[in-house]
Design a protein around this motif. Structure first.
Motif, PDB file in Angstrom:
ATOM      1  N   LEU A 173       0.832  -1.204   0.000  1.00 19.90           N
ATOM      2  CA  LEU A 173       0.000   0.000   0.000  1.00 19.90           C
ATOM      3  C   LEU A 173       0.871   1.261   0.000  1.00 19.90           C
ATOM      4  O   LEU A 173       0.578   2.240  -0.700  1.00 19.90           O
ATOM      5  CB  LEU A 173      -0.945   0.002   1.201  1.00 19.90           C
ATOM      6  N   PHE A 174       1.951   1.253   0.786  1.00 20.73           N
ATOM      7  CA  PHE A 174       2.863   2.397   0.795  1.00 20.73           C
ATOM      8  C   PHE A 174       3.520   2.580  -0.571  1.00 20.73           C
ATOM      9  O   PHE A 174       3.672   3.701  -1.062  1.00 20.73           O
ATOM     10  CB  PHE A 174       3.928   2.222   1.890  1.00 20.73           C
ATOM     11  N   GLY A 175       3.897   1.467  -1.213  1.00 23.57           N
ATOM     12  CA  GLY A 175       4.487   1.531  -2.548  1.00 23.57           C
ATOM     13  C   GLY A 175       3.516   2.109  -3.555  1.00 23.57           C
ATOM     14  O   GLY A 175       3.895   2.950  -4.391  1.00 23.57           O
ATOM     15  N   LEU A 176       2.260   1.683  -3.510  1.00 25.59           N
ATOM     16  CA  LEU A 176       1.246   2.227  -4.424  1.00 25.59           C
ATOM     17  C   LEU A 176       1.028   3.719  -4.159  1.00 25.59           C
ATOM     18  O   LEU A 176       0.888   4.518  -5.093  1.00 25.59           O
ATOM     19  CB  LEU A 176      -0.076   1.457  -4.299  1.00 25.59           C
ATOM     20  N   TYR A 177       0.999   4.099  -2.892  1.00 23.89           N
ATOM     21  CA  TYR A 177       0.815   5.508  -2.528  1.00 23.89           C
ATOM     22  C   TYR A 177       1.995   6.339  -3.045  1.00 23.89           C
ATOM     23  O   TYR A 177       1.822   7.412  -3.637  1.00 23.89           O
ATOM     24  CB  TYR A 177       0.672   5.645  -1.007  1.00 23.89           C
ATOM     25  N   PHE A 178       3.199   5.834  -2.811  1.00 23.53           N
ATOM     26  CA  PHE A 178       4.398   6.545  -3.254  1.00 23.53           C
ATOM     27  C   PHE A 178       4.426   6.655  -4.783  1.00 23.53           C
ATOM     28  O   PHE A 178       4.759   7.710  -5.344  1.00 23.53           O
ATOM     29  CB  PHE A 178       5.645   5.826  -2.733  1.00 23.53           C
ATOM     30  N   PHE A 179       4.060   5.566  -5.478  1.00 25.04           N
ATOM     31  CA  PHE A 179       4.009   5.575  -6.939  1.00 25.04           C
ATOM     32  C   PHE A 179       2.991   6.605  -7.440  1.00 25.04           C
ATOM     33  O   PHE A 179       3.262   7.349  -8.390  1.00 25.04           O
ATOM     34  CB  PHE A 179       3.673   4.178  -7.456  1.00 25.04           C
ATOM     35  N   ALA A 180       1.814   6.674  -6.792  1.00 20.75           N
ATOM     36  CA  ALA A 180       0.789   7.647  -7.192  1.00 20.75           C
ATOM     37  C   ALA A 180       1.297   9.067  -6.980  1.00 20.75           C
ATOM     38  O   ALA A 180       1.046   9.962  -7.815  1.00 20.75           O
ATOM     39  CB  ALA A 180      -0.495   7.398  -6.405  1.00 20.75           C
ATOM     40  N   LYS A 181       2.014   9.331  -5.880  1.00 20.15           N
ATOM     41  CA  LYS A 181       2.554  10.672  -5.628  1.00 20.15           C
ATOM     42  C   LYS A 181       3.626  11.035  -6.648  1.00 20.15           C
ATOM     43  O   LYS A 181       3.709  12.182  -7.120  1.00 20.15           O
ATOM     44  CB  LYS A 181       3.124  10.778  -4.207  1.00 20.15           C
ATOM     45  N   VAL A 182       4.462  10.092  -6.998  1.00 22.29           N
ATOM     46  CA  VAL A 182       5.523  10.343  -7.984  1.00 22.29           C
ATOM     47  C   VAL A 182       4.898  10.658  -9.333  1.00 22.29           C
ATOM     48  O   VAL A 182       5.308  11.596 -10.029  1.00 22.29           O
ATOM     49  CB  VAL A 182       6.489   9.131  -8.060  1.00 22.29           C
ATOM     50  N   VAL A 183       3.886   9.867  -9.722  1.00 20.57           N
ATOM     51  CA  VAL A 183       3.209  10.113 -10.998  1.00 20.57           C
ATOM     52  C   VAL A 183       2.545  11.492 -10.982  1.00 20.57           C
ATOM     53  O   VAL A 183       2.625  12.251 -11.968  1.00 20.57           O
ATOM     54  CB  VAL A 183       2.196   8.988 -11.314  1.00 20.57           C
ATOM     55  N   ALA A 184       1.916  11.882  -9.879  1.00 19.19           N
ATOM     56  CA  ALA A 184       1.264  13.192  -9.778  1.00 19.19           C
ATOM     57  C   ALA A 184       2.308  14.308  -9.859  1.00 19.19           C
ATOM     58  O   ALA A 184       2.068  15.353 -10.489  1.00 19.19           O
ATOM     59  CB  ALA A 184       0.470  13.282  -8.480  1.00 19.19           C
ATOM     60  N   THR A 185       3.457  14.118  -9.221  1.00 11.06           N
ATOM     61  CA  THR A 185       4.521  15.126  -9.254  1.00 11.06           C
ATOM     62  C   THR A 185       5.078  15.268 -10.676  1.00 11.06           C
ATOM     63  O   THR A 185       5.323  16.385 -11.152  1.00 11.06           O
ATOM     64  CB  THR A 185       5.638  14.745  -8.272  1.00 11.06           C
ATOM     65  N   ILE A 186       5.275  14.153 -11.342  1.00 11.50           N
ATOM     66  CA  ILE A 186       5.788  14.195 -12.725  1.00 11.50           C
ATOM     67  C   ILE A 186       4.785  14.898 -13.631  1.00 11.50           C
ATOM     68  O   ILE A 186       5.168  15.724 -14.469  1.00 11.50           O
ATOM     69  CB  ILE A 186       6.113  12.770 -13.225  1.00 11.50           C
ATOM     70  N   ARG A 187       3.530  14.633 -13.493  1.00 13.74           N
ATOM     71  CA  ARG A 187       2.508  15.302 -14.286  1.00 13.74           C
ATOM     72  C   ARG A 187       2.517  16.824 -14.027  1.00 13.74           C
ATOM     73  O   ARG A 187       2.323  17.622 -14.924  1.00 13.74           O
ATOM     74  CB  ARG A 187       1.104  14.747 -13.971  1.00 13.74           C
ATOM     75  N   TRP A 188       2.702  17.182 -12.778  1.00 14.39           N
ATOM     76  CA  TRP A 188       2.715  18.602 -12.423  1.00 14.39           C
ATOM     77  C   TRP A 188       3.924  19.306 -13.037  1.00 14.39           C
ATOM     78  O   TRP A 188       3.834  20.418 -13.521  1.00 14.39           O
ATOM     79  CB  TRP A 188       2.713  18.741 -10.900  1.00 14.39           C
ATOM     80  N   LEU A 189       5.063  18.603 -12.988  1.00 10.87           N
ATOM     81  CA  LEU A 189       6.271  19.189 -13.560  1.00 10.87           C
ATOM     82  C   LEU A 189       6.183  19.304 -15.097  1.00 10.87           C
ATOM     83  O   LEU A 189       6.698  20.258 -15.678  1.00 10.87           O
ATOM     84  CB  LEU A 189       7.498  18.351 -13.209  1.00 10.87           C
ATOM     85  N   LEU A 190       5.556  18.335 -15.706  1.00 17.46           N
ATOM     86  CA  LEU A 190       5.431  18.374 -17.155  1.00 17.46           C
ATOM     87  C   LEU A 190       4.253  19.227 -17.620  1.00 17.46           C
ATOM     88  O   LEU A 190       4.116  19.504 -18.802  1.00 17.46           O
ATOM     89  CB  LEU A 190       5.286  16.966 -17.718  1.00 17.46           C
ATOM     90  N   GLY A 191       3.409  19.583 -16.716  1.00 15.83           N
ATOM     91  CA  GLY A 191       2.317  20.481 -17.053  1.00 15.83           C
ATOM     92  C   GLY A 191       1.055  19.763 -17.511  1.00 15.83           C
ATOM     93  O   GLY A 191       0.219  20.373 -18.165  1.00 15.83           O
ATOM     94  N   TYR A 192       0.887  18.553 -17.239  1.00 16.28           N
ATOM     95  CA  TYR A 192      -0.343  17.825 -17.577  1.00 16.28           C
ATOM     96  C   TYR A 192      -1.345  17.911 -16.447  1.00 16.28           C
ATOM     97  O   TYR A 192      -1.640  16.999 -15.744  1.00 16.28           O
ATOM     98  CB  TYR A 192      -0.066  16.343 -17.859  1.00 16.28           C
ATOM     99  N   HIS A 193      -1.939  18.988 -16.249  1.00 15.41           N
ATOM    100  CA  HIS A 193      -2.863  19.180 -15.128  1.00 15.41           C
ATOM    101  C   HIS A 193      -4.124  18.524 -15.356  1.00 15.41           C
ATOM    102  O   HIS A 193      -5.040  18.413 -15.848  1.00 15.41           O
ATOM    103  CB  HIS A 193      -3.109  20.662 -14.843  1.00 15.41           C
TER     104      HIS A 193
END
Length: 137
Positions: free
Chosen positions: A117-137
């Protein structure tokens, strides 16, 4: 006073429990009286035969009852044996479960679930951060 046991009501001697009143002590002869009644030997034999038939019937009923009780007892013994085997099987299962509960496999299962569950949570946060950095809001 008389030689017997005095009591109230004018009785001067004790009455015997069975038979005729006691003879005076001075009498040394014993009197036996036999009454001649009608004694029919055939009737007595028939009465005894009837009683023997009743005894025979009763003994047969006792035998039948004994056989029924034996059958019931045999069934009870079989049932008890089945129950004993089922109890033995259940005890083996409980001992196996107890031995497994002493190991830490449940702790490992809980830790694995939390890590997943922690791995899935961390993966979701990383994906959200990458989207934010790339501008895919």
């Amino acid at each position: 006073m008389s030689a017997g046991f005095p009591s109230r009501g004018g009785l001067s001697s004790r009455q015997p429990l069975f038979g005729a009143p006691p003879e005076p002590a001075s009498s040394s002869s014993v009197q036996v009286s036999v009454q001649q009644s009608e004694f029919n030997l055939d009737d007595e034999v028939m009465g005894l035969r009837g009683q023997m038939a009743q005894l025979k019937t009763m003994s047969q009923q006792i035998g039948e009852s004994s056989r029924e009780n034996s059958a019931i007892l045999a069934g009870l013994e079989e049932t008890m044996e089945k129950a004993r085997l089922a109890l033995k099987k259940s005890m083996k299962r409980m001992n196996k479960a107890y031995e497994q509960s002493k190991s830490n496999h449940l702790l490992y299962l809980v830790l694995f679930s939390l890590a997943t569950l922690f791995g899935l949570y961390f993966f979701a946060k990383v994906v959200a951060t990458i989207r934010w950095l790339l501008g895919y809001h």
